[in-house]
Scaffold this active site. Structure first.
Site, PDB file in Angstrom:
ATOM      1  N   ASP A   1       0.864  -1.192   0.000  1.00 37.07           N
ATOM      2  CA  ASP A   1       0.000   0.000   0.000  1.00 37.07           C
ATOM      3  C   ASP A   1       0.900   1.242   0.000  1.00 37.07           C
ATOM      4  O   ASP A   1       1.598   1.513   0.985  1.00 37.07           O
ATOM      5  CB  ASP A   1      -0.888  -0.046   1.265  1.00 37.07           C
ATOM      6  N   HIS A   2       0.855   1.970  -1.089  1.00 37.02           N
ATOM      7  CA  HIS A   2       1.770   3.105  -1.225  1.00 37.02           C
ATOM      8  C   HIS A   2       1.422   4.255  -0.284  1.00 37.02           C
ATOM      9  O   HIS A   2       2.165   5.211  -0.138  1.00 37.02           O
ATOM     10  CB  HIS A   2       1.770   3.595  -2.675  1.00 37.02           C
TER      11      HIS A   2
END
Ligand code: CAO
Length: 421
Positions: A393-394
């Protein structure tokens, strides 16, 4: 009969020959004192011209585009009238008021459906609550004027209202314009192209599909790939399995889970969840693993994997996988995961993009190990290479951290002595 009088443009300061941008009233309209009659728009400013008296509009003399100055004739008004004269009343239902039209739900729907459609450049109708300049400004800034509270006369929206709206939206984080709804899937008559068979989706697929869709559309995914040289590990695994003499089958997945837990300890942000504006770092290591079952995909969770050795992990994986295939998993056996491993190694493939199992932050995809030539500085050596694909998850981690995570993991799998460090 009340007297008809001319309404002329009052003093508008230094401005002369200002174009009429919008005519806000029509013959028969009942107007109140101070109600805007026209909008003028120069290069520098936009202004409303208020009515000096209450009454009924008899004739509008100014037209859109006319250049007006102080004293220009705007309209004729029958002053003192409280309502439209009886002869002008019709049996037609009364048209909606300006505000009613502006707030009409259908108009909002249209605006939301076609956010990218250019608004007409012609002057807006009397149904709008803002001048063309304000419309243009709102359009350029992506502001839906229906959401802006107008501080002008009659609730008209001014430029300063749009600016205040944007400032407020930036402050409370709601500035981003809502994304348009994705287009629905096209309706196609497949049978028109050839024979078809229809099969209902299993309940499990419906549930997991909805969750996967949510994760895919709400989490900004990135997948980082790495190769682990598991030549020595595979030799060790075979040796262990020989020692087990069929009592227990230790698969590669057990080593991967062990190595993943050790890596999560070193990179705690990957063993976490976004919770409101905070990152909730878990001090437990419950590792979910994707299991392919006749009913569809399920993710049993291996609890407290950090407290287990590889043999115990292997036993738990086998037990949970068997229960998953038999459809016997209790809900509690699929809850509480802090990280997930999805192994397609027993099937095939060289890389894939696993979907983060929300609300977790990362998921490790494992593809099929294969012998490949690896340059050792002097010659190519046949090495067993395991492809790793980490999706993350950036919003929580970045590419450098993910690359380090993968290197750490590959390092342990490449030399299991590192697990002791
Ligand atoms: N590379 C090469 N061989 C591999 C391998 C890999 N990465 N992973 C497993 N294998 C081998 C195993 O060693 C085993 O061979 P041996 O019998 O010689 O040991 C064989 O493939 C079969 O392994 P397995 O799949 O039965 O066991 P596992 O522990 O590796 O996996 C489980 C268990 C439950 C994860 C697996 O059965 C499964 O369901 N995998 C599918 C997961 C999935 O669908 N993921 C995608 C999710 S997104 O749709």
């Amino acid at each position: 009969m009340d007297p008809v009088s001319e309404v002329r443009l009052p003093d508008i300061g230094e401005f002369t020959e200002v174009p009429v941008a919008e005519v806000l009233v029509a013959p028969g309209d009942v107007v109140e004192v101070e109600q805007p009659l026209l909008t003028l728009e120069s290069d520098k400013a936009t202004m409303d011209v208020p009515s000096p008296a209450a009454g009924v509009v008899v004739e509008v003399l100014a037209r859109v585009g006319d250049l007006v100055s102080r004293g220009s004739r705007i309209l004729l008004i029958r002053s003192g009238a409280e309502e439209a004269p009886p002869e002008e009343a019709s049996s037609e239902p009364a048209p909606p008021s300006v505000d009613e039209v502006a707030e009409e739900p259908e108009r909002r729907v249209l605006a939301a459906d076609f956010p990218a459609a250019p608004a007409p450049e012609t002057a807006p109708s009397t149904a709008t609550r803002a001048s063309p300049a304000v419309h243009r400004m709102a359009r350029e800034l992506g502001v839906d004027l229906h959401l802006v509270e107008g501080s002008g006369l009659g609730g008209r929206v001014r430029k300063s209202d749009v600016q205040a709206f944007i400032g407020q939206a930036l402050n409370d984080g709601s500035a981003a314009a809502p994304l348009p709804e994705p287009l629905p899937a096209p309706e196609v008559d497949f049978a028109a192209f050839g024979p078809v068979e229809r099969r209902p989706l299993s309940r499990l697929k419906q549930v997991s599909g909805a969750r996967l869709h949510r994760s895919w559309t709400t989490i900004p995914h990135v997948t980082s790939h790495e190769d682990a040289d598991i030549t020595d590990l595979e030799a060790f695994r075979k040796e262990i399995n020989r020692e087990q003499a069929g009592e227990l089958r230790v698969t590669l997945l057990a080593f991967v889970v062990k190595a993943a837990v050790l890596t999560l300890r070193a990179f705690p942000d990957f063993n976490a969840s976004l919770d409101g504006g905070e990152l909730c770092l878990k001090r437990y290591y419950h590792v979910g693993f994707a299991a392919d079952t006749p009913r569809g995909l399920v993710v049993p969770v291996l609890r407290d994997a950090d407290r287990m050795g590889v043999l115990e992990i292997a036993g738990e994986l086998a037990r949970l996988a068997a229960r998953a295939r038999a459809g016997e998993l209790a809900p509690s056996e699929m809850q509480g995961g802090s990280f997930t491993v999805s192994s397609l190694g027993g099937v095939g493939g060289t890389a894939f993009t696993p979907i983060v199992n929300a609300p977790e932050v990362a998921i490790l995809g494992v593809s099929r190990a294969a012998v490949r030539p690896v340059w050792d500085g002097a010659a190519f050596q046949p090495r067993l290479i395991l492809p790793l694909s980490l999706s993350w998850d950036h919003r929580v981690v970045d590419g450098a951290a993910a690359a380090r995570f993968n290197l750490h993991l590959a390092g342990i799998l490449g030399d299991v002595r590192r697990a002791l460090l």
